[in-house]
Structures are given as C-alpha cells and as structure tokens.
Design an enzyme around this catalytic site. Structure first.
Site: not given
Ligand code: SAM
Length: 294
Positions: A47, A78, A102, A122, A154, A171-172, A174, A178
């Site tokens: 990306q 978070h 992050d 990740e 994942g 914690d994806s 949109d 991928p």
C-alpha cells in the site's frame, strides 16, 4: 498591509505553502486536514503509506490515502478495541492483534496485569517501522518483552494456530485490498478455531451511517459462529461520520454480564467501567440496522 513588510512576505509564503490532506470518505463526502509537514511517504509492497503532521490532530498515519490513526484521537479506538474484550474475559493471558501495525492496540493490551503474551500479526512490516519512527506515542509498547511481532497475513496465522488465544482483536483497515479477507465468514470460523474454549474475538466493523449493508452482514456472520454476539459504539472524530462500531463474538462470556464494579483501574482517557456498560446501548437507528426491536 504594507506589501514591503516582512510579515506580509511571511503571510504570502504561508498561503503559498498551504498544504491540505483530503480523504474521500464516501462518494459524496471528504475530510480535509491542514498539513504542517510531510514526515514520511513510501510505497510498500502492499500500500501507499504516509505519516503527515497535521494542525488539528497531530501526526497521522494514512494508508492508500485513508486515515488510519492520529495521535490526538487514537486513544478512543485503541482503548475500545482492547479493554472491552479484555475486561469481559475472566483472565486473558495470550492475545492476538491482527493488523494494527501502529502498535496502539498492543500498548493498551499490556496495561492488563494478566497478559503473558501479546502476538501482533501485521502483514506490512513497513507500517510497524514507520510507526516506530514517527508515531512513538502510539508504538511505544512494541518492544515490551511480552510482545511478539509477526509480520505475516493474519488470515494464515489463525489457520495455523488452533486453540491458542484467549482474545483476538482484528484491528483492520477498511475492507479493501489485503484486508478484504478480514471481513469474511471463513475468517471468523478460523478465528473461532484459533480461540480457546472461552475465547473472545472483536473486530472494528466500520460506520453505522455509511456501512449500512456491511454491518448487518458482519453481525449475522459472527452471530452464526459465536454464541454471544454484541455490537458496541465509540466516537472517533477522524473516521467517516465519527460514530464507529466494533463487534464482539464470544464463546462464553457476555460483556453485559460483567460486574463493572470489579474492573481494575486502568490508565485510560475514553474507556471506563461505565463506558464498558454504556457502549452497548445502541440508538434506535443502529438497532434497526441490526434488525433488533427498538
Ligand atoms: N485503526 C485503523 C482503522 O480502523 O482505520 C486500522 C489501523 S491498522 C494500521 C490496519 C493494519 O492492518 C494495516 O497496517 C494493514 O497493513 C494491516 N492489514 C491489512 N490486511 C491484513 C492482513 N490480512 N493481515 C494482517 N494485517 C493486515
């Protein structure tokens, strides 16, 4: 103003360099943030990644021009993706975060004394590296000895690790690129198998205003796999519409049955024992979306 003064030149210079980041949040809606400085830009194998210092929200991570997190509002997301499931489970020891490069979710997870291991899976190592360099406020716990970083897909990770985790957080970004597979029923079945017998799973499930077809589908898929399924809400100003949803699938524990008086004190700014209860109170338009009685 006298065109020859230095303040006039400074003003003209500022105007000429007036830099804005714009995300097309829906076909008919954009959000724009004034950028102080471009801290980093790169094309990763997955990306386009940028870290921009913004006037309104401080440093901000974007992927493919979509806001992922900002230093000033990240705490809401978070804290809510982590403490709600962790305080629903009786004694979470081993947890998995899928995505979340992050490091914000991991920072919150290790606040819980019961945690022995937080595996952070990740797909794009460049997100982790950029967050370490430019977002230390968010990524600061990545070197904690309880944290294991796995740079991998994942989807494969859960297929290869059965009966392993107490809590899994997705914690994806949109559901594009991928991340599409992170919103599928097949993936939720693999998550179920990767959880221990009393395991809990939570995923960010987008905006109740703008994802009116996606949310009922996701809740239905998760409800077809997990005995307890609950949707909850929080407000994240930089996400489309601000109001954001999370969906929990649980094998045994019900977040509504938690004795909130027994929740241990945590250093948080959005989540609290009261929020643990009230985040599940849904406005009638969201209940309607889920087909529940108002
Ligand atoms: N909180 C954010 C939001 O809702 O916009 C999500 C932020 S987080 C940075 C999302 C991360 O998921 C990205 O870094 C992306 O590389 C990662 N990701 C996407 N697909 C993945 C997959 N299949 N496995 C693991 N990580 C994935």
């Amino acid at each position: 103003m006298d065109p020859k003064t230095s303040s006039w030149f400074a003003e003209q210079h500022k105007k000429a360099l007036d830099l804005w980041f714009t995300e097309q949040q829906t076909k008919n809606m954009k959000i724009s943030l004034r950028v102080k400085q471009i801290l980093h830009r790169e094309m990763t194998p997955f990306q386009s990644l940028a870290v921009l210092d913004t006037e309104q929200f401080g440093p901000m991570l974007t992927l493919d021009n979509i806001i992922q997190t900002t230093v000033r509002d990240e705490f809401v997301y978070h804290e809510m993706i982590t403490h709600v499931p962790l305080n629903t489970h009786a004694a979470p020891k081993k947890v998995l975060v899928i995505g979340g490069g992050d490091g914000g979710a991991v920072r919150e997870i290790i606040k819980h004394q019961s945690i022995e291991k937080a595996v952070h899976c990740e797909i794009d190592g460049a997100v982790i590296e950029a967050s370490r360099r430019f977002l230390p406020e968010i990524s600061c716990a990545l070197d904690d000895p309880r944290v294991e970083i796995v740079v991998a897909d994942g989807i494969k990770h859960v297929q290869e690790n059965k009966d392993t985790y107490d809590v899994i957080m997705v914690d994806s970004p949109d559901p594009i690129g991928p991340a599409v597979g992170l919103f599928s029923a097949e993936f939720y079945k693999d998550i179920f198998a990767s959880l221990k017998e009393d395991g809990i799973f939570v995923a960010q499930t987008e905006s109740p205003f703008f994802n009116r077809e996606l949310i009922p589908d996701l809740v239905q898929s998760i409800g077809g796999i997990f005995p307890v399924t609950r949707l909850y809400l929080a407000v994240v100003p930089t996400y489309p519409g601000g109001l954001w949803s999370f969906t929990m699938g649980s094998k045994k524990y019900d977040p509504l049955q938690v004795d909130i008086a027994g929740i241990p004190p945590l250093d948080t700014r959005y989540y609290s024992p009261e929020i643990h209860r009230t985040c599940f109170v849904l406005p009638p338009f969201v209940k309607e979306l889920l087909g529940s009685p108002k």
